[in-house]
Design an enzyme around this catalytic site. Structure first.
Site, mmCIF file in Angstrom:
data_model
loop_
_atom_site.group_PDB
_atom_site.id
_atom_site.type_symbol
_atom_site.label_atom_id
_atom_site.label_comp_id
_atom_site.label_asym_id
_atom_site.label_seq_id
_atom_site.Cartn_x
_atom_site.Cartn_y
_atom_site.Cartn_z
ATOM 1 N N CYS A 47 -32.004 72.011 11.797
ATOM 2 C CA CYS A 47 -31.096 72.619 10.828
ATOM 3 C C CYS A 47 -29.989 71.665 10.411
ATOM 4 C CB CYS A 47 -30.509 73.903 11.394
ATOM 5 S SG CYS A 47 -29.952 73.774 13.098
ATOM 6 N N GLU A 78 -27.584 81.906 11.031
ATOM 7 C CA GLU A 78 -27.589 80.504 10.586
ATOM 8 C C GLU A 78 -28.791 80.354 9.669
ATOM 9 O OE1 GLU A 78 -29.300 76.484 11.845
ATOM 10 O OE2 GLU A 78 -28.161 77.293 13.537
#
Length: 510
Positions: free
Chosen positions: A303, A266
């Protein structure tokens, strides 16, 4: 409850033994004492990977009941160290106690969630095509299929989640649930937090009688440690949460191996929000205030931080910008996770101001480890021309992109790179435009929201935390939720095998 006072010993946990190296590094806490930690080495990586492979000989064939008990025991041991984890976690990261307590609950919660998930057995996707010996023109053999663990997994701790995405976080929990031993490379931003969580895992290993090679923690280390880990021939997959540059480098190493392995990284996302006209007319100011809160949550170090808002030109868009700016003015400076992250935030702000593509709406100065919010505005044509404006700035910085109408809003959506999330703020009158945008956004993001904000990722069966590159390196996977276990499994078909030779999950029937 164990003593909340915790003084790290600074060693690596390799297959049940705490080992020290010759070189050390010092932690850089936001406040509190500095501690010394051993630096990881490729030799330690090799020892941990060999122990993980040895452990896989038994752990990979353990029962779901045994693995569920192990996961629950890890959760118990983390909870027993709760106060000590909060204390050192706050010192190292600067995060408030409430955030660390909440994240600890998420960490133990997902361990218990995976325990329940594997006991249910649905993830095995067991299939059986019975033999058809009399079928013409050819008979069919007896075929059984089940998902099986892939082997030792490497996990890289994340800077922004010292618990939920680190030592015993989601990657570790899902890999252990699948039946895969784990080698963790701890993040140097919170080595003490990593150490105490590793102690919890070690205690659970002893309690449950699991092979000690099922889990190892290697602290710190330079690039050679990460490279050695992803290139070790016994590692079968990698879980990573971090920067685009670092993640892409590791991804390329995995792909360049003689035997390429999957890299589940990620990497980065700006998580765009689209304010559709009817919603903007009805509640532009309210949405602007909510955006400011999401943008600055945790100093913008999530994020899923919604860094870009897309809204049409005109009075309603102006009201949105004013409300967001006013709300951001009241936000005090917040401590960032590391000095390096704080410096990168200042560099990101400088990139925005280097040209004439943006108009400053709220500009502040940040110094040291603290970050103050910043807000800028631009139009679609400038956004299309300057790729920098679509890049993630990790911190409380927001960009409003003003568009001339529905066509330009759709064009902007099509221009975006892959995202973790995309959000639509809409009312009943916006459904036609929303239908135009949905086929675009569905291909751009792993999670599409309506009338909300993406910060806050629910750990559950239906969650998808991933997306097309550069949000993640594998758009078919998620790093949050029970579906994340599929990253560390592979289907195996058994043809005409006697029941006695089948995995236990198949011997129990289909």
């Amino acid at each position: 409850m164990l003593d909340k006072t915790f003084k790290p010993h600074g060693k690596h946990l390799i297959a049940g033994a705490w080992l020290a190296g010759t070189a050390t590094f010092d932690s850089e806490p936001a406040h509190g004492p500095v501690h010394s930690f051993s630096v990881g080495t490729p030799d330690l990586v090799d020892a941990a990977c060999r122990a993980a492979e040895e452990a896989f000989e038994t752990y990979g064939w353990s029962s779901r009941q045994e693995r569920a008990a192990f996961l629950n025991a890890i959760a118990d041991e983390i909870e027993a160290r709760g106060e000590a984890i909060t204390q050192i976690g706050c010192q190292e990261t600067g995060l408030p106690e409430a955030r660390l307590q909440g994240e600890r609950g998420r960490t133990t919660g997902q361990l218990r969630l995976f325990a329940d998930h594997i006991l249910g057995g649905a993830y095995l996707d067991r299939r059986h095509d019975a033999a058809l010996p009399d079928r013409q023109p050819l008979p069919r053999p007896d075929l059984k299929m089940v998902q099986r663990p892939i082997g030792p997994v490497a996990v890289f701790g994340a800077s922004n989640f010292p618990l939920a995405f680190s030592t015993a976080g989601g990657d570790t929990a899902s890999a252990l649930a699948a039946g895969c031993p784990v080698v963790v490379k701890g993040h140097s931003a919170h080595p003490g937090t990593g150490e105490i969580v590793a102690e919890a895992v070690q205690a659970a290993i002893s309690k449950c009688g699991v092979h000690p090679g099922v889990f190892s923690l290697i602290q710190g280390g330079r690039r050679d440690v990460g490279q050695a880990l992803v290139q070790h021939p016994l590692i079968r997959a990698v879980g990573f949460t971090g920067s685009l540059g670092g993640g892409r480098a590791l991804f390329d190493l995995c792909a360049a191996r003689t035997d390429p392995i999957p890299f589940f990284g990620e990497l980065g996302s700006v998580n765009p929000m689209f304010l559709l006209p009817a919603a903007a007319k009805a509640r532009a100011a309210k949405i602007g205030e909510g955006w400011a809160g999401s943008l600055t949550m945790g100093a913008g170090q999530f994020c899923t931080n919604p860094g870009i808002a897309v809204v049409e030109k005109g009075a309603d868009g102006d009201a949105f910008v004013r409300a967001a700016a006013e709300a951001l003015k009241s936000v005090q400076g917040q401590c960032m996770l590391t000095d390096g992250i704080a410096a990168a935030y200042r560099d990101g702000k400088a990139r925005f101001e280097a040209g004439n593509a943006v108009r400053p709406v709220l500009v502040t100065d940040s110094a040291g480890r603290n970050a103050n919010p910043n807000l800028y505005e631009t139009d679609a044509s400038a956004f299309f021309e300057d790729h920098v404006l679509g890049e993630e700035v990790f911190g409380p910085l927001g960009l409003v992109v003003r568009v001339s109408g529905a066509d330009e809003m759709e064009d902007l959506a099509r221009s975006l790179e892959g995202q973790l999330t995309a959000t639509l703020h809409l009312d009943e009158g916006d459904l036609a435009l929303a239908r135009r945008l949905m086929p675009v956004l569905e291909r751009k993001a792993g999670r599409v929201l309506a009338n909300g904000f993406p910060t806050g990722v629910e750990v559950c069966d239906a969650m998808v935390h991933g997306g097309p590159y550069p949000a993640s390196t594998n758009f078919g996977a998620t790093s949050v939720g029970t579906l994340s276990i599929r990253r560390f499994l592979r289907p195996v078909c058994y043809q005409n095998l006697p029941d006695a030779l089948l995995p236990g999950d198949l011997q129990q029937g289909l």
